[in-house]
Design a protein around this motif. Structure first.
Motif, PDB file in Angstrom:
ATOM      1  N   ASP A 161       1.379   7.121  10.246  1.00 14.88           N
ATOM      2  CA  ASP A 161       0.387   6.620  11.206  1.00 14.88           C
ATOM      3  C   ASP A 161      -0.643   5.748  10.515  1.00 14.88           C
ATOM      4  O   ASP A 161      -1.039   4.705  11.014  1.00 14.88           O
ATOM      5  CB  ASP A 161      -0.318   7.792  11.885  1.00 14.88           C
ATOM      6  CG  ASP A 161       0.513   8.362  13.013  1.00 14.88           C
ATOM      7  OD1 ASP A 161       1.421   7.655  13.491  1.00 14.88           O
ATOM      8  OD2 ASP A 161       0.261   9.505  13.414  1.00 14.88           O
ATOM      9  N   LEU A 162      -1.067   6.244   9.373  1.00 18.06           N
ATOM     10  CA  LEU A 162      -2.070   5.505   8.619  1.00 18.06           C
ATOM     11  C   LEU A 162      -1.592   4.103   8.296  1.00 18.06           C
ATOM     12  O   LEU A 162      -2.311   3.123   8.480  1.00 18.06           O
ATOM     13  CB  LEU A 162      -2.357   6.265   7.335  1.00 18.06           C
ATOM     14  CG  LEU A 162      -3.470   5.740   6.470  1.00 18.06           C
ATOM     15  CD1 LEU A 162      -4.389   6.905   6.116  1.00 18.06           C
ATOM     16  CD2 LEU A 162      -2.957   5.099   5.223  1.00 18.06           C
ATOM     17  N   SER A 222       0.790   2.472   9.852  1.00 23.10           N
ATOM     18  CA  SER A 222       0.971   1.707  11.079  1.00 23.10           C
ATOM     19  C   SER A 222      -0.386   1.309  11.664  1.00 23.10           C
ATOM     20  O   SER A 222      -0.551   0.224  12.197  1.00 23.10           O
ATOM     21  CB  SER A 222       1.817   2.526  12.044  1.00 23.10           C
ATOM     22  OG  SER A 222       1.229   2.621  13.301  1.00 23.10           O
ATOM     23  N   ASP A 223      -1.366   2.178  11.524  1.00 25.52           N
ATOM     24  CA  ASP A 223      -2.715   1.839  11.991  1.00 25.52           C
ATOM     25  C   ASP A 223      -3.287   0.647  11.250  1.00 25.52           C
ATOM     26  O   ASP A 223      -4.017  -0.151  11.817  1.00 25.52           O
ATOM     27  CB  ASP A 223      -3.668   3.028  11.802  1.00 25.52           C
ATOM     28  CG  ASP A 223      -3.449   4.088  12.859  1.00 25.52           C
ATOM     29  OD1 ASP A 223      -2.702   3.819  13.818  1.00 25.52           O
ATOM     30  OD2 ASP A 223      -4.022   5.176  12.726  1.00 25.52           O
ATOM     31  N   SER A 224      -2.961   0.559   9.987  1.00 25.89           N
ATOM     32  CA  SER A 224      -3.550  -0.568   9.252  1.00 25.89           C
ATOM     33  C   SER A 224      -2.703  -1.820   9.423  1.00 25.89           C
ATOM     34  O   SER A 224      -2.897  -2.793   8.725  1.00 25.89           O
ATOM     35  CB  SER A 224      -3.783  -0.223   7.792  1.00 25.89           C
ATOM     36  OG  SER A 224      -2.753   0.587   7.299  1.00 25.89           O
ATOM     37  N   ARG A 225      -1.802  -1.764  10.382  1.00 21.84           N
ATOM     38  CA  ARG A 225      -1.076  -2.953  10.810  1.00 21.84           C
ATOM     39  C   ARG A 225      -0.319  -3.646   9.690  1.00 21.84           C
ATOM     40  O   ARG A 225      -0.333  -4.876   9.586  1.00 21.84           O
ATOM     41  CB  ARG A 225      -2.040  -3.960  11.446  1.00 21.84           C
ATOM     42  CG  ARG A 225      -2.652  -3.527  12.752  1.00 21.84           C
ATOM     43  CD  ARG A 225      -1.613  -3.445  13.836  1.00 21.84           C
ATOM     44  NE  ARG A 225      -2.179  -3.564  15.171  1.00 21.84           N
ATOM     45  CZ  ARG A 225      -2.630  -2.546  15.905  1.00 21.84           C
ATOM     46  NH1 ARG A 225      -2.605  -1.307  15.411  1.00 21.84           N
ATOM     47  NH2 ARG A 225      -3.104  -2.745  17.116  1.00 21.84           N
ATOM     48  N   ILE A 237       0.853  -1.175   0.000  1.00 18.92           N
ATOM     49  CA  ILE A 237       0.000   0.000   0.000  1.00 18.92           C
ATOM     50  C   ILE A 237       0.894   1.233   0.000  1.00 18.92           C
ATOM     51  O   ILE A 237       1.869   1.303   0.735  1.00 18.92           O
ATOM     52  CB  ILE A 237      -1.088  -0.039   1.105  1.00 18.92           C
ATOM     53  CG1 ILE A 237      -0.913   1.028   2.131  1.00 18.92           C
ATOM     54  CG2 ILE A 237      -1.183  -1.372   1.751  1.00 18.92           C
ATOM     55  CD1 ILE A 237      -2.117   1.043   3.068  1.00 18.92           C
ATOM     56  N   VAL A 238       0.576   2.136  -0.911  1.00 17.32           N
ATOM     57  CA  VAL A 238       1.446   3.274  -1.177  1.00 17.32           C
ATOM     58  C   VAL A 238       0.872   4.539  -0.542  1.00 17.32           C
ATOM     59  O   VAL A 238      -0.314   4.817  -0.662  1.00 17.32           O
ATOM     60  CB  VAL A 238       1.576   3.512  -2.696  1.00 17.32           C
ATOM     61  CG1 VAL A 238       2.385   4.756  -2.976  1.00 17.32           C
ATOM     62  CG2 VAL A 238       2.204   2.299  -3.354  1.00 17.32           C
ATOM     63  N   ALA A 239       1.708   5.274   0.160  1.00 18.28           N
ATOM     64  CA  ALA A 239       1.260   6.543   0.726  1.00 18.28           C
ATOM     65  C   ALA A 239       2.267   7.630   0.361  1.00 18.28           C
ATOM     66  O   ALA A 239       3.436   7.348   0.127  1.00 18.28           O
ATOM     67  CB  ALA A 239       1.132   6.423   2.232  1.00 18.28           C
ATOM     68  N   LEU A 240       1.796   8.852   0.291  1.00 16.39           N
ATOM     69  CA  LEU A 240       2.640   9.975  -0.112  1.00 16.39           C
ATOM     70  C   LEU A 240       2.838  10.950   1.034  1.00 16.39           C
ATOM     71  O   LEU A 240       1.926  11.180   1.830  1.00 16.39           O
ATOM     72  CB  LEU A 240       1.977  10.743  -1.253  1.00 16.39           C
ATOM     73  CG  LEU A 240       1.748  10.011  -2.563  1.00 16.39           C
ATOM     74  CD1 LEU A 240       1.101  10.941  -3.566  1.00 16.39           C
ATOM     75  CD2 LEU A 240       3.063   9.501  -3.068  1.00 16.39           C
ATOM     76  N   PHE A 266       8.827   3.109  16.727  1.00 13.73           N
ATOM     77  CA  PHE A 266       8.382   2.039  15.846  1.00 13.73           C
ATOM     78  C   PHE A 266       9.396   0.906  15.840  1.00 13.73           C
ATOM     79  O   PHE A 266       9.046  -0.269  15.981  1.00 13.73           O
ATOM     80  CB  PHE A 266       8.224   2.618  14.443  1.00 13.73           C
ATOM     81  CG  PHE A 266       7.268   1.877  13.577  1.00 13.73           C
ATOM     82  CD1 PHE A 266       5.904   1.964  13.803  1.00 13.73           C
ATOM     83  CD2 PHE A 266       7.727   1.104  12.527  1.00 13.73           C
ATOM     84  CE1 PHE A 266       5.009   1.288  12.993  1.00 13.73           C
ATOM     85  CE2 PHE A 266       6.838   0.424  11.703  1.00 13.73           C
ATOM     86  CZ  PHE A 266       5.482   0.522  11.942  1.00 13.73           C
ATOM     87  N   SER A 291       1.416  11.829   9.352  1.00  8.67           N
ATOM     88  CA  SER A 291       0.037  11.378   9.289  1.00  8.67           C
ATOM     89  C   SER A 291      -0.107  10.101   8.461  1.00  8.67           C
ATOM     90  O   SER A 291      -0.810   9.165   8.840  1.00  8.67           O
ATOM     91  CB  SER A 291      -0.821  12.511   8.749  1.00  8.67           C
ATOM     92  OG  SER A 291      -1.866  12.025   7.993  1.00  8.67           O
ATOM     93  N   ASN A 292       0.611  10.053   7.343  1.00 10.28           N
ATOM     94  CA  ASN A 292       0.506   8.868   6.503  1.00 10.28           C
ATOM     95  C   ASN A 292       1.285   7.689   7.066  1.00 10.28           C
ATOM     96  O   ASN A 292       0.926   6.538   6.843  1.00 10.28           O
ATOM     97  CB  ASN A 292       0.962   9.179   5.073  1.00 10.28           C
ATOM     98  CG  ASN A 292      -0.170   9.746   4.255  1.00 10.28           C
ATOM     99  OD1 ASN A 292      -1.328   9.446   4.512  1.00 10.28           O
ATOM    100  ND2 ASN A 292       0.156  10.574   3.288  1.00 10.28           N
ATOM    101  N   TRP A 344       2.313  15.633   6.609  1.00 15.74           N
ATOM    102  CA  TRP A 344       1.727  14.564   5.802  1.00 15.74           C
ATOM    103  C   TRP A 344       2.479  13.261   6.045  1.00 15.74           C
ATOM    104  O   TRP A 344       1.880  12.195   6.140  1.00 15.74           O
ATOM    105  CB  TRP A 344       1.797  14.910   4.317  1.00 15.74           C
ATOM    106  CG  TRP A 344       0.624  15.686   3.838  1.00 15.74           C
ATOM    107  CD1 TRP A 344       0.494  17.043   3.816  1.00 15.74           C
ATOM    108  CD2 TRP A 344      -0.594  15.158   3.311  1.00 15.74           C
ATOM    109  NE1 TRP A 344      -0.725  17.390   3.311  1.00 15.74           N
ATOM    110  CE2 TRP A 344      -1.411  16.256   2.992  1.00 15.74           C
ATOM    111  CE3 TRP A 344      -1.068  13.858   3.081  1.00 15.74           C
ATOM    112  CZ2 TRP A 344      -2.682  16.095   2.453  1.00 15.74           C
ATOM    113  CZ3 TRP A 344      -2.331  13.704   2.546  1.00 15.74           C
ATOM    114  CH2 TRP A 344      -3.130  14.819   2.243  1.00 15.74           C
TER     115      TRP A 344
END
Lengths: 333, 333
Positions: B111-112, B114-117, B95-98, B138, B108-109, B105
């Motif tokens: 976290d996103l 890490s939240d989705s494990r 899963i790719v985040a920017l 982490f 925040s991303n 950002w």
DNA sequence: AACGATTGCGGGAACGGTTGCGGAAATAAA
DNA sequence: TTTATTTCCGCAACCGTTCCCGCAATCGTT
């Protein structure tokens, strides 16, 4: 490794229900002090909510899948960036998958998205004939799906695209108004609808302006830089005369320009060049390529709007959005 | 909307355990006939396994998060494509985040993800000072993390990068061997380690070859095309003489070339241009830019190898992989 | 003081799978 | 035939949440 609400509940002598309520900020069912206490200890213990469990329970993943043919062209990466920008504040995350212009990868990655139970999928297909039954089945099961840019005809499904036919028509007329009569067309692959639309526009513009259609001017050797180069070389070597080149995309146009310049032609005096699907890259080369730029930001907006509507109101009727694209005339024509 | 194993179990008068076992292809605990029957009816009923439930139960998501500053540069999109190519056959999705080059950002991303494990994160940071405590935490919680390309010093964590110092050194020497003495440096931002490394190499090469360091030749106006243009314009307008430009990245180099050509300079006769971080784009412009190309495929391979190792053997020691990059001499120097 | 309404919390069943354990039936060995 | 061993399957706990329901305590009302 990870702290759970049960750990917090035990630490405070509360039930997990209460902890859950406090953490999700629910008002009225938990006293303000307890809430504060729970939130503080959660913070202190380094608690991170397990989204997996939440999603399983709520039967919603707050995730949108985006399936694109490639990421090299800046169109798709820009699209994704825009879509994320809109979705993120609404609490949705995105997961990006690639088809690499291959129908098997496309199928496999579509499955991957659907397996991970995304709430909806934004897709730009790599072949407008392939995997159609799969998409129908998906739509029938009422799972939100929206096609963008490269769409498929005849599916009962929302889509957003630019009007390739019209844009190609204008681009062709632009060349014709510049006095060009023998316009070569470096076409795209048959299995992409956009490509067929453009070819049709090519034919129609010629006929509207009383120019005979010459099949030997239409080439399909590849849509990349090398393809454009080979195609133009072919025309030159076979002595097929032409005074303009109308390209499927900008990398083709760039390849074509390179060959023409190397052979001593002047652009646009001897041969004009124009292309669909332009991005900033069109302005990097000399002469800069006249092109039609896709309204990527608006397309992303609309695609996101459509998918969210489908999620919130699963039974809303399909909508076909067409966004006009803009022709930018540059040095090459 | 979705069929579950319980639906299948009911339809066949079996228990969900048996169905689960049959579906997961487990040998020995379920008779071949039953297995076949289950698989067939699953197919017929359109069963799709709910990965969410599996992941929750198995405490593993089979997902790798990739966090990059942007997707416009083809480096990152190519990296992602390569990484996916390797991970997919092993059953991992990505899963790719920017971060959009923004530390908030990025946080925040991160976290996103890490939240989705996710089982691990591949990250190229946008600032080598920011969010460091978060990353340490982490790592301390023993969740696999690997930095690539833009790394952070002093973290107990595996990383892979190319040797920017050495590459910049060679690129500078190349210019010096071409007889250049007043080399301007269009630098990158201070908060990226790579940028500091390159600057250091700039200084060191000059001193090695007995050329005096002139601070007025070092500019930091932006790393994009416009930045490169402004910087060169500044030098010209202030009458600061220079005979070569050493750029942080290729878009800067392209911007610089454009201004120079417009002002009537010849490249490379009057002024040579060279850049780090080159991609195919460097070959699109005229004159094509001499640049150092990052070994993106190898970097992706190594990064993936490291993250998988960390997942399989969480306690393995951190490893710092450095991959040499290649200088490609083109027309601009 | 008596009574309904509200507040704050706990119990427990989901969500959709996996998996250890135990037991019945079938098979093999004695 | 008895006993030991497989083979095949079901039961139930579990992963970490949410959320409905019920119960006690507190509150406001006449």
């Amino acid at each position: 490794m990870y702290v759970t609400i049960i750990d917090i509940a035990k630490a405070l002598g509360l039930s997990k229900s209460t902890v859950s309520r406090a953490l999700s900020g629910e008002k009225g069912n938990v006293s303000p002090e307890t809430a504060r206490l729970v939130i503080e200890t959660a913070e202190r213990m380094g608690y991170k909510r397990n989204e997996l469990a939440v999603h399983l329970r709520k039967r919603k993943t707050m995730t949108i899948g985006i399936l694109v043919p490639e990421l090299v062209t800046s169109f798709y990466s820009t699209f994704i960036a825009h879509a994320q920008q809109i979705l993120r504040p609404k609490g949705y995350r995105t997961i990006v998958a690639l088809s690499n212009e291959d129908i098997f990868w496309e199928k496999s990655n579509f499955d991957l998205l659907s397996d991970s139970r995304v709430d909806g999928i934004l897709i730009s297909t790599c072949n407008d004939k392939a995997n159609v039954e799969q998409y129908s089945a998906f739509i029938q099961r009422n799972i939100p799906l929206v096609f963008f840019d490269r769409t498929i005809k005849g599916l009962d499904c929302s889509s957003v695209r630019s009007n390739d036919y019209k844009a190609a028509f204008f681009l062709m007329e632009h060349l014709i108004y510049k006095g060009r009569k023998r316009i070569a067309h470096l076409a795209g692959p048959d299995h992409i609808r956009n490509s067929a639309d453009r070819f049709q526009a090519y034919i129609d513009t010629l006929s509207k302006h009383g120019i005979a259609y010459d099949p030997s001017l239409v080439l399909k050797e590849g849509t990349d830089r090398a393809g454009g180069a080979t195609e133009v070389t072919f025309l030159l070597e076979h002595g097929i005369p032409f005074d303009a080149v109308f390209c499927f995309n900008e990398m083709q146009a760039i390849g074509a320009e390179e060959v023409l310049l190397r052979k001593g032609f002047r652009i646009p005096e001897d041969i004009a060049v124009a292309s669909m699907y332009g991005t900033e890259v069109s302005t990097l080369v000399h002469p800069a390529v006249t092109s039609v730029e896709k309204p990527v930001a608006r397309m992303a907006e609309e695609a996101v709007r459509l998918i969210l509507r489908q999620i919130d109101a699963p039974l809303s009727p399909a909508e076909e959005v067409i966004i006009p694209s803009e022709m930018v005339i540059r040095e090459s024509s």
